[in-house]
Design a protein around this motif. Structure first.
Motif, PDB file in Angstrom:
ATOM      1  N   GLY A 279       0.815  -1.210   0.000  1.00 45.76           N
ATOM      2  CA  GLY A 279       0.000   0.000   0.000  1.00 45.76           C
ATOM      3  C   GLY A 279       0.847   1.256   0.000  1.00 45.76           C
ATOM      4  N   PHE A 280       1.925   1.248   0.764  1.00 44.64           N
ATOM      5  CA  PHE A 280       2.846   2.383   0.821  1.00 44.64           C
ATOM      6  C   PHE A 280       3.345   2.747  -0.575  1.00 44.64           C
ATOM      7  N   VAL A 281       3.776   1.746  -1.338  1.00 44.62           N
ATOM      8  CA  VAL A 281       4.326   1.994  -2.673  1.00 44.62           C
ATOM      9  C   VAL A 281       3.209   2.312  -3.670  1.00 44.62           C
ATOM     10  N   LEU A 282       2.110   1.568  -3.607  1.00 49.53           N
ATOM     11  CA  LEU A 282       1.005   1.814  -4.542  1.00 49.53           C
ATOM     12  C   LEU A 282       0.453   3.226  -4.393  1.00 49.53           C
ATOM     13  N   LEU A 283       0.327   3.706  -3.158  1.00 50.92           N
ATOM     14  CA  LEU A 283      -0.210   5.045  -2.938  1.00 50.92           C
ATOM     15  C   LEU A 283       0.661   6.122  -3.592  1.00 50.92           C
ATOM     16  N   GLN A 284       1.952   5.835  -3.762  1.00 49.28           N
ATOM     17  CA  GLN A 284       2.835   6.776  -4.446  1.00 49.28           C
ATOM     18  C   GLN A 284       2.464   6.952  -5.915  1.00 49.28           C
ATOM     19  N   MET A 285       1.781   5.968  -6.488  1.00 48.14           N
ATOM     20  CA  MET A 285       1.493   6.009  -7.922  1.00 48.14           C
ATOM     21  C   MET A 285       0.621   7.196  -8.308  1.00 48.14           C
ATOM     22  N   GLY A 286      -0.138   7.729  -7.367  1.00 43.25           N
ATOM     23  CA  GLY A 286      -0.951   8.894  -7.680  1.00 43.25           C
ATOM     24  C   GLY A 286      -0.121  10.077  -8.124  1.00 43.25           C
ATOM     25  N   MET A 287       1.105  10.186  -7.598  1.00 44.87           N
ATOM     26  CA  MET A 287       1.976  11.285  -8.004  1.00 44.87           C
ATOM     27  C   MET A 287       2.341  11.165  -9.478  1.00 44.87           C
ATOM     28  N   GLY A 288       2.864  10.002  -9.865  1.00 43.91           N
ATOM     29  CA  GLY A 288       3.304   9.815 -11.236  1.00 43.91           C
ATOM     30  C   GLY A 288       2.170   9.835 -12.238  1.00 43.91           C
ATOM     31  N   LEU A 289       1.091   9.130 -11.926  1.00 39.83           N
ATOM     32  CA  LEU A 289      -0.040   9.088 -12.859  1.00 39.83           C
ATOM     33  C   LEU A 289      -0.642  10.479 -13.050  1.00 39.83           C
ATOM     34  N   GLY A 290      -0.759  11.235 -11.962  1.00 37.36           N
ATOM     35  CA  GLY A 290      -1.287  12.588 -12.081  1.00 37.36           C
ATOM     36  C   GLY A 290      -0.354  13.492 -12.858  1.00 37.36           C
ATOM     37  N   LEU A 291       0.948  13.374 -12.600  1.00 35.32           N
ATOM     38  CA  LEU A 291       1.920  14.172 -13.335  1.00 35.32           C
ATOM     39  C   LEU A 291       1.835  13.900 -14.835  1.00 35.32           C
ATOM     40  N   ILE A 292       1.767  12.631 -15.199  1.00 36.02           N
ATOM     41  CA  ILE A 292       1.681  12.259 -16.616  1.00 36.02           C
ATOM     42  C   ILE A 292       0.430  12.863 -17.242  1.00 36.02           C
ATOM     43  N   ASP A 293      -0.682  12.785 -16.526  1.00 36.15           N
ATOM     44  CA  ASP A 293      -1.928  13.379 -17.005  1.00 36.15           C
ATOM     45  C   ASP A 293      -1.753  14.879 -17.238  1.00 36.15           C
ATOM     46  N   GLY A 294      -1.098  15.553 -16.308  1.00 37.96           N
ATOM     47  CA  GLY A 294      -0.847  16.976 -16.461  1.00 37.96           C
ATOM     48  C   GLY A 294       0.059  17.286 -17.640  1.00 37.96           C
ATOM     49  N   CYS A 295       1.053  16.433 -17.867  1.00 38.81           N
ATOM     50  CA  CYS A 295       1.949  16.616 -19.015  1.00 38.81           C
ATOM     51  C   CYS A 295       1.177  16.492 -20.329  1.00 38.81           C
ATOM     52  N   ILE A 296       0.273  15.543 -20.400  1.00 41.19           N
ATOM     53  CA  ILE A 296      -0.534  15.365 -21.610  1.00 41.19           C
ATOM     54  C   ILE A 296      -1.381  16.600 -21.861  1.00 41.19           C
ATOM     55  N   GLN A 297      -1.937  17.178 -20.783  1.00 42.89           N
ATOM     56  CA  GLN A 297      -2.720  18.405 -20.943  1.00 42.89           C
ATOM     57  C   GLN A 297      -1.850  19.549 -21.466  1.00 42.89           C
ATOM     58  N   THR A 298      -0.625  19.640 -20.969  1.00 43.47           N
ATOM     59  CA  THR A 298       0.310  20.662 -21.462  1.00 43.47           C
ATOM     60  C   THR A 298       0.600  20.460 -22.942  1.00 43.47           C
TER      61      THR A 298
END
Length: 379
Positions: free
Chosen positions: A246-265
């Motif tokens: 859970g500790f590691v999986l919860l970190q995935m929100g950072m990367g997935l959200g960042l990627i989403d933001g990059c696509i919007q850019t």
């Protein structure tokens, strides 16, 4: 520090579904966080007001079966909340993960006192919290020595030592820390520390190139007393096996959200530069497909966060590694799509590039992940 607002936030009812909760959080991000993103990045502004309001919307209780309306350990929903935040500002997404991780420690601990006194406050962000497991995780992987030690005394432990940097801290914030006992039977023990504990002090860190708004400090323990009631786990290996997926999986929100933001850019850049951006290696459609594949795989792993097998943990680590690599790829593409405009001091593209390197170096870093995967696959 921002002043706490007195107006009501448009919230969601306890019976609202995940989509409604995500929509409410998205509205809060657009209204309260987006106007501050540049200041958080360039001035080191700490988004305390936003964190507390997000907590009141339920952004930090989704993975806590004892604290949310559904009564389930919904890791995927917690990841989605961090994605919504990180797509706009990954500094805030990072401290949101810190908050989630701290509550995760208490939720899975054996301390009834902490579950009663600290957990409800962490779940709604009335109290803010952090994770100080960077050094212990490296210690477990034989990368560095454990930096905290403790003497056993009547009713608890006296802890001494120093940690170079821990994020999302303040005068009365909580964080989980691991120390090794001294004496005839040395062993690691994990406890919840409060920054207001006597003998504990925070010291400023050197300025970072990104994530300056994350309230990162050096932590100094000068014979800090930790009562037995604040111990998260004494049988530490079993506890770590339970919390680590859970500790590691919860970190995935950072990367997935960042990627989403990059696509919007990239989409925004293509409004005027599509005719030349088509010659770049990574296109919006390719990254969108990779992001959706990553989300699906991540959410699937999140369905069984208490699988303690090494095989499952290897899958989690591989997912985390893939997230880091895709974050680097997406942020580079976003900057190349934006061109010179993305190189401006307040531009989202260059900020996201710096944020992506944090995804790749925050514990567990890419090199740490590859080392652990090699260890697991060697057996």
């Amino acid at each position: 520090m921002l002043e706490t607002r007195t107006h009501d936030v448009t919230g969601v009812s306890p019976a609202a579904g995940p989509a409604d909760a995500d929509a409410a959080l998205q509205a809060l991000v657009e209204r309260d966080l987006a106007p501050l993103t540049a200041r958080i990045d360039r001035e080191g502004l700490y988004p305390e007001d936003f964190l507390r309001e997000a907590g009141r919307l339920g952004a930090f209780n989704r993975h806590l079966a004892s604290q949310n309306a559904s009564g389930t350990t919904d890791i995927a929903s917690a990841i989605r909340a961090t994605e919504v935040i990180s797509a706009e500002c990954m500094t805030t997404g990072f401290v949101a993960w810190c908050q989630n991780a701290c509550a995760w420690y208490v939720e899975n601990s054996a301390s009834d006192t902490l579950k009663r006194e600290a957990l409800p406050r962490l779940a709604n962000a009335e109290a803010l919290g952090a994770t100080a497991l960077s050094n212990p995780m490296k210690w477990f992987a034989n990368i560095e020595d454990l930096k905290l030690s403790a003497e056993r005394v009547d009713g608890g432990y006296v802890v001494s030592g120093a940690l170079p940097w821990v994020s999302n801290l303040g005068e009365d914030h909580y964080f989980g820390a691991i120390f090794r006992t001294t004496g005839t039977n040395p062993r690691p023990v994990m406890a919840l520390i409060n920054c207001s504990d006597p003998g504990f002090s925070l010291t400023p860190c050197p300025e970072f190139t990104a994530l300056e708004g994350s309230r990162t400090f050096g932590c100094h323990f000068d014979r800090v007393f930790v009562p037995d009631e604040h111990v998260l786990a004494d049988a530490l290996p079993e506890y770590i096996r339970r919390i680590r997926p859970g500790f590691v999986l919860l970190q995935m929100g950072m990367g997935l959200g960042l990627i989403d933001g990059c696509i919007q850019t990239m989409r925004e850049a293509n409004e005027t530069l599509a005719h030349v951006n088509g010659y770049l290696d990574d296109q919006v459609g390719e990254l969108e497909e990779a992001l959706e594949d990553g989300r699906s795989a991540c959410y699937a792993l999140s369905e069984t966060p208490f699988d303690e097998s090494e095989r499952f943990f290897a899958d989690v680590l591989q997912m985390r590694l893939t997230g880091s690599e895709l974050s680097l790829r997406a942020s580079q593409s976003a900057l190349l799509h934006a061109g010179a405009r993305g190189y401006l001091a307040n531009a989202a593209a260059q900020r996201k590039l710096r944020e992506s390197y944090f995804v790749a170096i925050v514990t567990p870093a890419i090199k740490h992940l590859r080392k652990e995967l090699a260890r697991i696959h060697a057996h």
